[in-house]
Design a protein around this motif. Sequence first.
Motif, PDB file in Angstrom:
ATOM      1  N   MET A  98       0.838  -1.184   0.000  1.00  0.00           N
ATOM      2  CA  MET A  98       0.000   0.000   0.000  1.00  0.00           C
ATOM      3  C   MET A  98       0.878   1.241   0.000  1.00  0.00           C
ATOM      4  N   GLU A 112       0.853   4.940   0.708  1.00  0.00           N
ATOM      5  CA  GLU A 112      -0.045   5.788   1.494  1.00  0.00           C
ATOM      6  C   GLU A 112       0.602   7.063   2.014  1.00  0.00           C
ATOM      7  N   ILE A 158      -1.291  -0.830  -4.143  1.00  0.00           N
ATOM      8  CA  ILE A 158      -2.612  -0.326  -3.799  1.00  0.00           C
ATOM      9  C   ILE A 158      -2.469   1.126  -3.375  1.00  0.00           C
ATOM     10  N   GLY A 177      -3.352   4.003  -1.215  1.00  0.00           N
ATOM     11  CA  GLY A 177      -4.005   4.273   0.068  1.00  0.00           C
ATOM     12  C   GLY A 177      -4.507   5.705   0.081  1.00  0.00           C
ATOM     13  N   THR A 178      -5.644   5.944  -0.552  1.00  0.00           N
ATOM     14  CA  THR A 178      -6.084   7.310  -0.824  1.00  0.00           C
ATOM     15  C   THR A 178      -6.442   8.093   0.443  1.00  0.00           C
ATOM     16  N   ASN A 179      -7.020   7.443   1.432  1.00  0.00           N
ATOM     17  CA  ASN A 179      -7.368   8.169   2.661  1.00  0.00           C
ATOM     18  C   ASN A 179      -6.124   8.701   3.360  1.00  0.00           C
ATOM     19  N   ASP A 230      -6.926   0.750  -7.115  1.00  0.00           N
ATOM     20  CA  ASP A 230      -7.316   2.059  -6.614  1.00  0.00           C
ATOM     21  C   ASP A 230      -7.765   1.950  -5.158  1.00  0.00           C
ATOM     22  N   GLY A 231      -7.752   3.097  -4.468  1.00  0.00           N
ATOM     23  CA  GLY A 231      -8.122   3.131  -3.061  1.00  0.00           C
ATOM     24  C   GLY A 231      -9.613   3.035  -2.835  1.00  0.00           C
ATOM     25  N   LYS A 234     -10.485  -1.906  -8.008  1.00  0.00           N
ATOM     26  CA  LYS A 234     -10.663  -1.027  -6.855  1.00  0.00           C
ATOM     27  C   LYS A 234     -10.775  -1.848  -5.572  1.00  0.00           C
ATOM     28  N   THR A 235     -10.156  -1.331  -4.520  1.00  0.00           N
ATOM     29  CA  THR A 235     -10.361  -1.901  -3.197  1.00  0.00           C
ATOM     30  C   THR A 235     -11.663  -1.347  -2.637  1.00  0.00           C
TER      31      THR A 235
END
Length: 279
Positions: free
Chosen positions: A119, A121, A142, A144-146, A183-184, A210-211
């Motif tokens: 990830m 992030e 992956i 980690g968009t947040n 994608d996050g 997408k996750t």
Amino acid sequence: MSTVHPIAPRTALFLPASNARAIEKARTLDADMVLLDLEDAVREEAKDDARAAAVSAVGQGFGARPCAIRVNGLGHSAHNADVAAIAESKADFAILPKAESAQSVALVASALQKPLLVMIETPLGVLNAADIAALPEVVGVIAGTNDLRAELHIPDNAPRDAIGVALQTIVLAARAHGCWALDGVFNALGDAEGLERECLAGRALGFDGKTLIHPNQIAVAARAFGPTDAEIEEARALIEAASGGAERFRDRMIEAMHVERARALLARVDGQAVLPCSR
């Protein structure tokens, strides 16, 4: 070492490893891949029980769907125990959060002895994404968009374009080294239209899938990341028409690259199973 199948998952569903009901329900869902979480979704006092539950769950399997376990990150008190347990488990993949350097990821990978999803992030992770994706044990990255929004001091309500450079860098790293790019997550559980827009935007950036964090997101994401009927028809017609070299097809020029992409699209339609194999 097993690595990535050419057909990446369109939908990868995160579940708290501490939630037995969610795990059991996941065996009936259409997600391409199940991700059992020991990190953010599990309370500190429940880490040990969640770890045992995750190992038991992957031992029972999820039918034809592959499964992964996300460990607690480097520096967390549960990290070493997570790695030791997953290394001996039947999980198909392991997930490492907050990957920031190729050196640290390589150390974890050597202990896990599992194909690894990492990830990205943090800013440092984005800047080192290409070196991380180049590791032979890493089969997917992956976004980690947040955490990326938080680390970059970007408000939650800011347009997704605000992290666009980071997202494209993650996709570039994956493509440069033959990895999946996922994608996050999308946080608004009741906003199916917003989810669809974000999935289509992610596909347009080059993400494979997408996750997800809820079962009601699976169908929307699968549809968005799967080819349309028109794309399938176009691919079949292009392959049939191609005779080699550069040539005209439906008022545009095509060459071998376009044929390869059409064949990859049809492979995604004909075989959605995601299995380990050699990269």
